[in-house]
Write a protein that holds these residues in place. Structure first.
Motif, PDB file in Angstrom:
ATOM      1  N   UNK A   1      34.606  34.534  26.122  1.00 36.97           N
ATOM      2  CA  UNK A   1      35.440  35.230  25.135  1.00 36.97           C
ATOM      3  C   UNK A   1      34.669  35.480  23.837  1.00 36.97           C
ATOM      4  N   UNK A   2      33.872  34.519  23.411  1.00 34.12           N
ATOM      5  CA  UNK A   2      33.078  34.687  22.192  1.00 34.12           C
ATOM      6  C   UNK A   2      32.091  35.840  22.364  1.00 34.12           C
ATOM      7  N   UNK A   3      31.461  35.900  23.509  1.00 32.14           N
ATOM      8  CA  UNK A   3      30.520  36.999  23.779  1.00 32.14           C
ATOM      9  C   UNK A   3      31.241  38.341  23.839  1.00 32.14           C
ATOM     10  N   UNK A   4      32.431  38.355  24.411  1.00 39.07           N
ATOM     11  CA  UNK A   4      33.198  39.607  24.472  1.00 39.07           C
ATOM     12  C   UNK A   4      33.540  40.103  23.073  1.00 39.07           C
ATOM     13  N   UNK A   5      33.779  39.182  22.161  1.00 36.21           N
ATOM     14  CA  UNK A   5      34.068  39.566  20.772  1.00 36.21           C
ATOM     15  C   UNK A   5      32.853  40.243  20.142  1.00 36.21           C
TER      16      UNK A   5
ATOM     17  N   UNK B   1      24.838  25.513  16.894  1.00 31.55           N
ATOM     18  CA  UNK B   1      26.264  25.799  16.719  1.00 31.55           C
ATOM     19  C   UNK B   1      26.561  26.479  15.380  1.00 31.55           C
ATOM     20  N   UNK B   2      25.897  26.016  14.321  1.00 32.69           N
ATOM     21  CA  UNK B   2      26.099  26.626  13.001  1.00 32.69           C
ATOM     22  C   UNK B   2      25.511  28.032  12.961  1.00 32.69           C
ATOM     23  N   UNK B   3      24.392  28.249  13.633  1.00 29.35           N
ATOM     24  CA  UNK B   3      23.792  29.586  13.685  1.00 29.35           C
ATOM     25  C   UNK B   3      24.725  30.558  14.407  1.00 29.35           C
ATOM     26  N   UNK B   4      25.321  30.112  15.504  1.00 31.14           N
ATOM     27  CA  UNK B   4      26.266  30.977  16.215  1.00 31.14           C
ATOM     28  C   UNK B   4      27.513  31.234  15.376  1.00 31.14           C
ATOM     29  N   UNK B   5      27.920  30.258  14.587  1.00 32.95           N
ATOM     30  CA  UNK B   5      29.056  30.455  13.687  1.00 32.95           C
ATOM     31  C   UNK B   5      28.744  31.554  12.670  1.00 32.95           C
ATOM     32  N   UNK B   6      27.493  31.620  12.219  1.00 34.51           N
ATOM     33  CA  UNK B   6      27.092  32.681  11.287  1.00 34.51           C
ATOM     34  C   UNK B   6      27.203  34.046  11.950  1.00 34.51           C
TER      35      UNK B   6
ATOM     36  N   UNK C   1      25.112  30.908  26.522  1.00 32.91           N
ATOM     37  CA  UNK C   1      25.837  30.791  25.263  1.00 32.91           C
ATOM     38  C   UNK C   1      26.476  29.405  25.150  1.00 32.91           C
ATOM     39  N   UNK C   2      27.101  28.947  26.222  1.00 37.65           N
ATOM     40  CA  UNK C   2      27.721  27.624  26.197  1.00 37.65           C
ATOM     41  C   UNK C   2      26.680  26.545  25.929  1.00 37.65           C
TER      42      UNK C   2
END
Length: 136
Positions: A61-65, A107-112, A38-39
């Motif tokens: 933390x992002x993955x946990x969300x 990065x933008x795709x992950x933001x989506x 992910x990073x």
């Protein structure tokens, strides 16, 4: 796929400087392969990535969300249609696809994806995510 340069604390990673990590090193330190991926995916391939343990914690933390939302989807108990969830998914998919079509802007795709997580969490909190909608 990889980033332009991998930096460690704003210095180019190199064996001669002794500031490098291998994936097995990171795994031995207790970091998941998923968080490492992910990073790495969270940085555009044309830009340098400043690797560090704090950004790795943020990736975790992002993955946990995301995983937390998946676990809470079973809480969706409302009756009715799936329109709100389908709309949220379609909007996120449009942004995701556009980001990847724009020079593989991960990065933008992950933001989506995280925008969708936020909308889904809001729908859950409002009781507006129905059992049918959670499948959308």
């Amino acid at each position: 796929m990889h980033v332009k340069h991998l930096m460690i604390d704003n210095e180019t990673m190199s064996k001669s400087k002794g500031n490098f990590f291998t994936i097995p090193d990171l795994r031995e330190r207790g970091h998941s392969a998923e968080a490492i991926r992910y990073l790495l995916a969270g940085s555009h391939y044309r830009k340098p990535l400043n690797f560090g343990f704090e950004p790795l914690q943020h990736a975790k933390a992002a993955l946990e969300r995301v995983h937390g939302l998946v676990a809470r989807l079973d809480e969706a108990s409302g009756e009715g249609g799936e329109e709100k969830a389908a709309e949220a998914c379609a909007d996120a998919r449009r942004v995701f696809d556009a980001a990847l079509a724009d020079d593989l802007n991960t990065p933008e795709a992950l933001a989506a994806v995280h925008g969708l997580v936020g909308r889904a969490n809001s729908l859950l909190a409002e009781g507006a995510l129905t059992r049918r909608g959670r499948r959308a």
